[in-house]
Design an enzyme around this catalytic site. Structure first.
Site, PDB file in Angstrom:
ATOM      1  N   LYS A   1     -71.828 -19.789  -3.913  1.00  0.00           N
ATOM      2  CA  LYS A   1     -72.508 -18.844  -3.008  1.00  0.00           C
ATOM      3  C   LYS A   1     -72.765 -17.545  -3.768  1.00  0.00           C
ATOM      4  CE  LYS A   1     -71.158 -16.905   1.403  1.00  0.00           C
ATOM      5  NZ  LYS A   1     -70.056 -16.912   2.371  1.00  0.00           N
TER       6      LYS A   1
ATOM      7  N   ARG B   1     -63.513 -11.887  15.676  1.00  0.00           N
ATOM      8  CA  ARG B   1     -64.410 -11.015  16.434  1.00  0.00           C
ATOM      9  C   ARG B   1     -64.829 -11.615  17.768  1.00  0.00           C
ATOM     10  NH1 ARG B   1     -68.313 -10.703  11.436  1.00  0.00           N
ATOM     11  NH2 ARG B   1     -67.700 -12.860  11.664  1.00  0.00           N
TER      12      ARG B   1
ATOM     13  N   HIS C   1     -64.089  -4.602   8.534  1.00  0.00           N
ATOM     14  CA  HIS C   1     -63.052  -4.983   7.567  1.00  0.00           C
ATOM     15  C   HIS C   1     -62.012  -3.866   7.439  1.00  0.00           C
ATOM     16  CE1 HIS C   1     -66.458  -7.426   5.487  1.00  0.00           C
ATOM     17  NE2 HIS C   1     -65.663  -8.299   6.087  1.00  0.00           N
TER      18      HIS C   1
ATOM     19  N   SER D   1     -71.159  -8.690   7.391  1.00  0.00           N
ATOM     20  CA  SER D   1     -71.834  -8.259   6.161  1.00  0.00           C
ATOM     21  C   SER D   1     -73.287  -8.734   6.182  1.00  0.00           C
ATOM     22  CB  SER D   1     -71.122  -8.810   4.936  1.00  0.00           C
ATOM     23  OG  SER D   1     -69.803  -8.313   4.881  1.00  0.00           O
TER      24      SER D   1
HETATM   25  O1  PNS Z   1     -65.510 -13.623   4.465  1.00  0.00           O
HETATM   26  P1  PNS Z   1     -65.547 -15.119   4.527  1.00  0.00           P
HETATM   27  O2  PNS Z   1     -66.718 -15.654   3.720  1.00  0.00           O
HETATM   28  O3  PNS Z   1     -65.546 -15.646   5.947  1.00  0.00           O
HETATM   29  O4  PNS Z   1     -64.193 -15.633   3.832  1.00  0.00           O
HETATM   30  C1  PNS Z   1     -63.933 -17.007   3.660  1.00  0.00           C
HETATM   31  C2  PNS Z   1     -62.753 -17.213   2.677  1.00  0.00           C
HETATM   32  C3  PNS Z   1     -63.069 -16.527   1.369  1.00  0.00           C
HETATM   33  C4  PNS Z   1     -61.496 -16.600   3.267  1.00  0.00           C
HETATM   34  C5  PNS Z   1     -62.546 -18.736   2.466  1.00  0.00           C
HETATM   35  O5  PNS Z   1     -63.761 -19.309   2.097  1.00  0.00           O
HETATM   36  C6  PNS Z   1     -61.479 -19.042   1.424  1.00  0.00           C
HETATM   37  O6  PNS Z   1     -60.311 -18.941   1.683  1.00  0.00           O
HETATM   38  N1  PNS Z   1     -61.936 -19.400   0.191  1.00  0.00           N
HETATM   39  C7  PNS Z   1     -61.056 -19.706  -0.913  1.00  0.00           C
HETATM   40  C8  PNS Z   1     -61.091 -21.198  -1.242  1.00  0.00           C
HETATM   41  C9  PNS Z   1     -60.208 -21.978  -0.287  1.00  0.00           C
HETATM   42  O7  PNS Z   1     -59.003 -21.841  -0.274  1.00  0.00           O
HETATM   43  N2  PNS Z   1     -60.878 -22.819   0.538  1.00  0.00           N
HETATM   44  C10 PNS Z   1     -60.207 -23.597   1.554  1.00  0.00           C
HETATM   45  C11 PNS Z   1     -59.943 -22.728   2.785  1.00  0.00           C
HETATM   46  S1  PNS Z   1     -59.702 -23.699   4.161  1.00  0.00           S
END
Ligand code: PNS
Length: 158
Positions: A41, A90, A17, A128
């Site tokens: 979650k 990645r 990150h 993570s």
């Molecule tokens: O680190 P992660 O868990 O891969 O991140 C995922 C994240 C937080 C970027 C994604 O779940 C997100 O944008 N969540 C916010 C809610 C949202 O907008 N959901 C629709 C996205 S398509």
């Protein structure tokens, strides 16, 4: 580019990150690292702890802000007047999920671009989840997370 958001779970932040944040900071005037609040979650660290660990772990980077957000990323991006979303890509295994998110975000807000950055080779296999697993099983995570995160993980896992 002016403002970019780097969203994620960051449970906890790791060197991959940080590598992405440093790369993004060379492209943007303002970069907002945003911890997403996901009530469905439950993670290891609370949202406040994740934000604090990012603040402590990320070196002084020009234009960096660290915060959290609730709800849709596109709504947060609009409130912040962001031009783009940054995500690290990645491996091929990331691609489908990332592509799906990028296209969904674009269909919700066609002005919000997603920019994928390629992390350093050393952090390409980091996540993570894997860092937590290795820490939990007593493995050495020195090369994967900053010292402050390693200490927090050791404390959390008892
Ligand atoms: O680190 P992660 O868990 O891969 O991140 C995922 C994240 C937080 C970027 C994604 O779940 C997100 O944008 N969540 C916010 C809610 C949202 O907008 N959901 C629709 C996205 S398509």
């Amino acid at each position: 580019m002016k403002t970019a958001i780097y969203p994620g779970s960051f449970d906890p932040v790791h060197n991959g990150h940080i590598d992405v944040i440093e790369r993004a900071s060379k492209l943007c005037d303002r970069i907002i690292v945003a911890v997403a609040v996901n009530s469905a979650k439950s993670g290891l660290f609370s949202m406040e702890e994740r934000v604090e660990l990012i603040r402590l772990a990320v070196p002084d980077v020009k234009g960096l802000e660290v915060t959290s957000f609730d709800g849709l990323l596109v709504d947060f991006a609009r409130r912040e007047n962001a031009d783009a979303v940054i995500r690290g890509l990645r491996a091929v295994s990331d691609f489908e999920y990332e592509f799906q998110m990028a296209l969904m975000n674009r269909s919700l807000d066609e002005n919000l671009e997603t920019i994928f950055l390629v992390p350093s080779q050393e952090s390409i296999y980091l996540s993570s989840r894997i860092v937590k697993e290795v820490a939990n099983l007593g493995g050495n995570i020195d090369r994967f997370v900053p010292a402050v995160v390693r200490e927090a993980l050791i404390k959390k896992m008892g």
